[in-house]
Enzyme design. Sequence first.
Site, PDB file in Angstrom:
ATOM      1  N   GLU A  27       0.887  -1.152  -0.125  1.00  0.00           N
ATOM      2  CA  GLU A  27      -0.159   0.107  -0.015  1.00  0.00           C
ATOM      3  C   GLU A  27       0.982   1.196  -0.091  1.00  0.00           C
ATOM      4  OE1 GLU A  27      -3.691   2.015   2.637  1.00  0.00           O
ATOM      5  OE2 GLU A  27      -2.763   0.045   3.390  1.00  0.00           O
ATOM      6  N   ASN A  72      -6.747   1.533   2.793  1.00  0.00           N
ATOM      7  CA  ASN A  72      -7.256   2.769   3.035  1.00  0.00           C
ATOM      8  C   ASN A  72      -7.042   3.673   1.856  1.00  0.00           C
ATOM      9  OD1 ASN A  72      -8.304   1.658   5.442  1.00  0.00           O
ATOM     10  ND2 ASN A  72      -7.313   2.925   6.855  1.00  0.00           N
ATOM     11  N   GLU A 173     -12.761  -1.983   2.823  1.00  0.00           N
ATOM     12  CA  GLU A 173     -13.181  -1.974   3.838  1.00  0.00           C
ATOM     13  C   GLU A 173     -14.307  -0.512   4.116  1.00  0.00           C
ATOM     14  OE1 GLU A 173     -10.245  -0.985   6.866  1.00  0.00           O
ATOM     15  OE2 GLU A 173      -9.287  -3.002   6.804  1.00  0.00           O
ATOM     16  N   GLU A 292      -6.222  -9.388   4.129  1.00  0.00           N
ATOM     17  CA  GLU A 292      -5.339  -8.613   5.122  1.00  0.00           C
ATOM     18  C   GLU A 292      -5.153  -9.268   6.355  1.00  0.00           C
ATOM     19  OE1 GLU A 292      -5.689  -4.502   6.035  1.00  0.00           O
ATOM     20  OE2 GLU A 292      -6.444  -3.756   4.106  1.00  0.00           O
TER      21      GLU A 292
END
Length: 500
Positions: A27, A72, A173, A292
């Site tokens: 990420e 995110n 998410e 994850e």
Amino acid sequence: MKFAKLTLASDYKIGLTDKRIYGSFAEHLGRCIYGGIYDPTHPEADENGFREDVIKLIKELDVPVIRYPGGNFVSGYNWEDGIGPKENRPKRLELAWGTLETNEFGTDEFMAWCKKAGTSPMMAVNLGTRGPDEARQLVEYCNHPGGTYLSDLRKKCGSELPYDVKLWCLGNEMDGPWQMGSKTAVEYGRIAYETSKIMKWTDPSIETVLCGSSGWHMKTFGEWETTALDIAYDQVDYVSMHQYHSNADDYLENFLAKGVETDKFIESVIAALDYAQGKRHSKKRIDISFDEWNVWYHSNGTKFEKWSKAPHILEDIYNFADALVVGTMINSILRHCDRVKIACLAQIVNVIAPIMTEDGGKAWKQTIYYPFYYASKYARGYSLLGLCDTSKYDTKWYSDVPHVDTSAVLSEDGEDLVIFAINRDVDDTIMLETKLCDFEGFRPVEYVALEGYAADDINTKDSEKVVPVNKALPVIDGKMLNLPMKPMSWNMVRLSKKEN
């Protein structure tokens, strides 16, 4: 000394492991990308700026798929920012982590890096601040052979051949209030359905992953999965699950028991998936992308300068106890390989990762590197349904926690068997008496253990203290294989017919 009994038979197979359960995650967060896999100023960087010392360690792990670019981060990402001449790419405020994103590294760089690292991309699309149109355009850019604006733009950016990305995450998410553009289950189900639909119209060969709830303890868990699936079931192929374990309360016995929660979480997600399938009388079965998973708590609360580039954040330095818990999580995945088809250790370098790097210096292996390495190298084949009779213990969170946690995998050709066993007991050696019901001709060829360390022992750039040791091969007496496992230890024994 305590005793435990494990019974294995070659006919009692859970399922064939999918190689993608040994995936990982990269990420745009902290030093995972910048300073981790990409650092043009590093003495071991290649002509593309990729750190070759990091690539060497990743190749050792034999990671078949890596999820990118988030996390995110993806919920605010404009993929177009990361293509074309680097001098023209915009710098952006990255709201997920409060850093500066320079976009020096983007889609094309990631694809080139995957090729060099011997892995495949698992791309995530932004369903937070963007939507279906941007997602299908990214699929066209990556996968269409040519003759359109976007596919020809890819060629202009340096790749004549399509990237042929097969696996796509529909956001990240999305039930989490921390997520940019978070949604209700109905809102998410609708956008996931439409996004997956037109992505597959663009390339019918792809598979898509629906976001499950962000965690087992979320209030949305369960209802989120079934509601979103009720809408999007016919257009998606997997549902994600995420889990991190913590020892923030410094309660060792409880921490070592956390793998029990992994089992229960997986089984709860399976129940939700099967309910959705049964409700619609569907022949189609949806499986799990555990994209994850890890231990994460050491770096919580790390301070850094807001809007800085690639700050040192989420850099957990893992200890010996963490490696044991990671080992139990791997065992859980193997024991549920009939439904867990993809899994991504989060993340691959620097950020809650098995590999760490020094700015301008060396790369080294964290303690958690080793259970993952040995599973990826040897546990590819048929996961076996082992029956383990062991003593148990209770903690403030868990009851009836097995002192011994095991998994076993038989190679596809039936010639090799690997057994992983973790002794959670912090005080006593346990003799694991393994009955090999029908493994005539098999003999031990390797016995490796992580043992004898203090729970908080770590590896550093100067001293990789926690490393596996090769042990004397156990002897098979009739059909019995006896393994004396030290307190708090991870153990792997390999047996083979080929090498005799």
